[in-house]
Design an enzyme around this catalytic site. Structure first.
Site, PDB file in Angstrom:
ATOM      1  CD  GLU A  65      -2.847  -1.200   2.436  1.00 44.46           C
ATOM      2  OE1 GLU A  65      -2.713  -0.333   3.303  1.00 44.46           O
ATOM      3  OE2 GLU A  65      -3.739  -2.059   2.471  1.00 44.46           O
ATOM      4  CD  GLU A  70      -3.259  -5.762   4.198  1.00 41.60           C
ATOM      5  OE1 GLU A  70      -4.123  -4.926   4.574  1.00 41.60           O
ATOM      6  OE2 GLU A  70      -2.046  -5.548   4.245  1.00 41.60           O
TER       7      GLU A  70
HETATM    8  O1  IFM Z   1      -3.840  -2.927   9.387  1.00 43.95           O
HETATM    9  C1  IFM Z   1      -3.865  -2.445   8.078  1.00 43.95           C
HETATM   10  C2  IFM Z   1      -2.692  -2.983   7.287  1.00 43.95           C
HETATM   11  O2  IFM Z   1      -1.478  -2.676   7.912  1.00 43.95           O
HETATM   12  C3  IFM Z   1      -2.673  -2.401   5.910  1.00 43.95           C
HETATM   13  N1  IFM Z   1      -3.950  -2.552   5.261  1.00 43.95           N
HETATM   14  C4  IFM Z   1      -5.131  -2.186   5.984  1.00 43.95           C
HETATM   15  C5  IFM Z   1      -5.119  -2.842   7.356  1.00 43.95           C
HETATM   16  C6  IFM Z   1      -6.394  -2.461   8.130  1.00 43.95           C
HETATM   17  O3  IFM Z   1      -6.467  -1.082   8.303  1.00 43.95           O
END
Ligand code: IFM
Length: 486
Positions: free
Chosen positions: A179, A387
């Site tokens: 990200e 994710e």
């Molecule tokens: O916890 C975060 C992660 O580090 C990166 N993506 C989003 C998750 C939830 O906010």
């Protein structure tokens, strides 16, 4: 042909509800969120150590000093992963643990932690998926200017070479960045993340240097890794929707798509920055100086897989007269916008949708649409959901259980969306649940629990939530159970 007697047919999900052969089932964490051991074995502060120790930056003054103590408990954690049947574990490497000043030789004790973790995973039959950077820049590099400075890409290339040398013989899937949007725009734009700077021009400069560092790292990985190793980057692509069908709202969506998505996918996957992004932000940076000869060729070195993180869609409009330009942006409260060049966009929460504890609306179709959109825009590029998950206010019952039916429903809906996208032609190779266990949720500290395993921070006891058992069952079946059943 022999007829199968229904009464003795194996209890298997029908073909249509099964996931493709080889589909990878995993769970993810990140170094600063779970490791702890912040000052052990030579590790020095990263920007997140500094930020979390700065009063007022993180809820309740929480820090990652101890976190889920994964540094000391990784063996038990891997045993738990094995018990749950996970096939892959996505973790990140703490740069300042292995190269404390962000330059120069590596610290063997730091490397050893990752060697041992990876060996433990391999021994358990779990594929390690390593992310080089999940937001924790060594503080010394921030002191020297951080991501807005081009020289940081040199440091990242050196660090990548160290890690490929140390783990390249046993880690076959590598991700450069997690990200980068958050690193650039929450870190240097709205300042709700480390290093907490509120400089729109620096945020754009950081975005370019994160892109460049990604491309340079891919080159290093390709040179050093054995044939067959997979390279990737993970983007939190925003599933942007206009509030109404008006031309003005369509333009708001275009702006957010440009500075939220195409600022990364453009150079990485097409070798160019989008013209509209350059125009929208021309008052902030001189792109012709920022992007040097050869940068776009470097950034667009092909990756084997694109990682996609998805939680919730982004609903935007032009602001009504008198309405502020930020509204319900899911990226945290700040008087500064994380969206340079798009300050006059308002954010909304859809009506009538359930929300998670983050106040993020639950919308599995957003994931389906995202996977379909990326497949259409970048045909032939394999995708991985790196994710997806949800925070809810979990607690341990007097019987010692953690029941999290909302998380099960969330996961069911989103895995169903993945399956629909696959059925409609998207090449999705796997799914990583965020997160394996409760952890330090950045500016929210420990107040938000994303884990499928509950962590009692006082004792560091792990308790698999009902969703962990449910996910374990999905993995075993390689298919979703009937809706509503677990
Ligand atoms: O916890 C975060 C992660 O580090 C990166 N993506 C989003 C998750 C939830 O906010």
């Amino acid at each position: 042909m022999t007829a199968v007697r229904p009464d003795i047919a194996p209890k298997q999900a029908p073909e249509a509800t099964r996931f493709p052969t080889g589909f990878v089932w995993g769970a993810a964490t990140a170094a600063y969120q779970v490791e702890g051991a912040a000052a052990e074995d030579g590790r020095t502060p990263s920007i997140w150590d500094t930020f979390s120790h700065t009063p007022g930056k993180v809820h309740n003054g929480d820090t990652g000093d101890i976190a889920a103590d994964h540094y000391h408990r990784f063996r038990d954690d891997v045993a738990l992963m094995k018990q749950l049947g996970l096939k892959a574990y996505r973790f990140s490497i703490s740069w300042s643990r292995v190269q404390p000043t962000g330059r120069g030789p590596a610290v063997e004790r730091g490397l050893d932690f990752y060697r041992k973790l990876v060996d433990e995973l391999l021994e358990a039959g779990i594929a390690p998926v390593a992310t080089l950077y999940h937001w924790d820049l060594p503080q010394e590099l921030e002191d020297a200017g951080g991501w807005p400075q081009r020289v940081t890409t040199d440091r990242f290339a050196d660090y990548t070479a160290i890690m490929a040398g140390a783990l390249g013989d046993r880690v076959t899937t590598w991700t450069t960045f997690n990200e980068p949007w958050c690193s650039a725009f929450l870190g240097y734009g709205s300042g709700v993340h480390a290093p907490g700077r509120t400089e729109p021009a620096s945020a754009l400069r950081a975005a370019h240097h994160l892109n460049l560092a990604h491309g340079r790292a891919i080159e290093v990985l390709r040179d050093q890794l054995p044939a067959g190793a997979q390279t990737s980057v993970t983007l939190n692509l925003h599933q942007v929707r206009p509030l109404t069908a008006s031309a003005a709202d369509a333009d708001a969506a275009r702006r957010i798509d440009a500075v939220g998505n195409r600022i990364f996918t453009g150079p990485m996957l097409r070798g160019e920055y989008p013209e509209d992004l350059l125009a929208d932000t021309a008052h902030l940076v001189d792109w012709s100086k920022l992007v040097q000869d050869g940068d776009l060729a470097a950034i667009s070195r092909p990756v084997d897989v694109l990682g996609i993180n998805y939680y919730t869609p982004t609903l935007v409009s032009t602001p009504e007269k008198g309405e502020s330009g930020s509204g319900n942006d899911v990226h945290g409260a700040s008087e500064f916008s994380p969206w340079p060049g798009s300050e006059h966009v308002a954010f909304h929460l859809p009506e009538g949708k359930a929300r998670t504890a983050m106040n993020w609306s639950i919308d599995p179709n957003g994931l389906y649409n995202l996977l379909m959109d990326v497949s259409r825009d970048h045909p032939g590029l394999p995708l991985m959901v790196t994710e997806n998950g949800a925070a809810f206010d979990d607690y341990v019952s007097p019987e010692g259980r953690v029941e999290d039916p909302e998380r099960i429903a969330y996961l069911h809906g989103h895995l169903d969306a993945v399956q629909r996208a696959v059925a409609d032609g998207a090449d999705v190779r796997g799914y990583f649940l965020w997160s394996l266990m409760d952890n330090f949720e950045w500016a929210y500290g420990y107040s938000k629990r994303f884990g499928t395993v509950y962590v009692d921070y006082a004792s560091q006891r792990r308790i698999p939530k009902a969703s962990a058992h449910w996910y374990s069952d999905v993995i075993r079946r390689h298919a979703l159970p009937e809706a509503g059943l677990s």
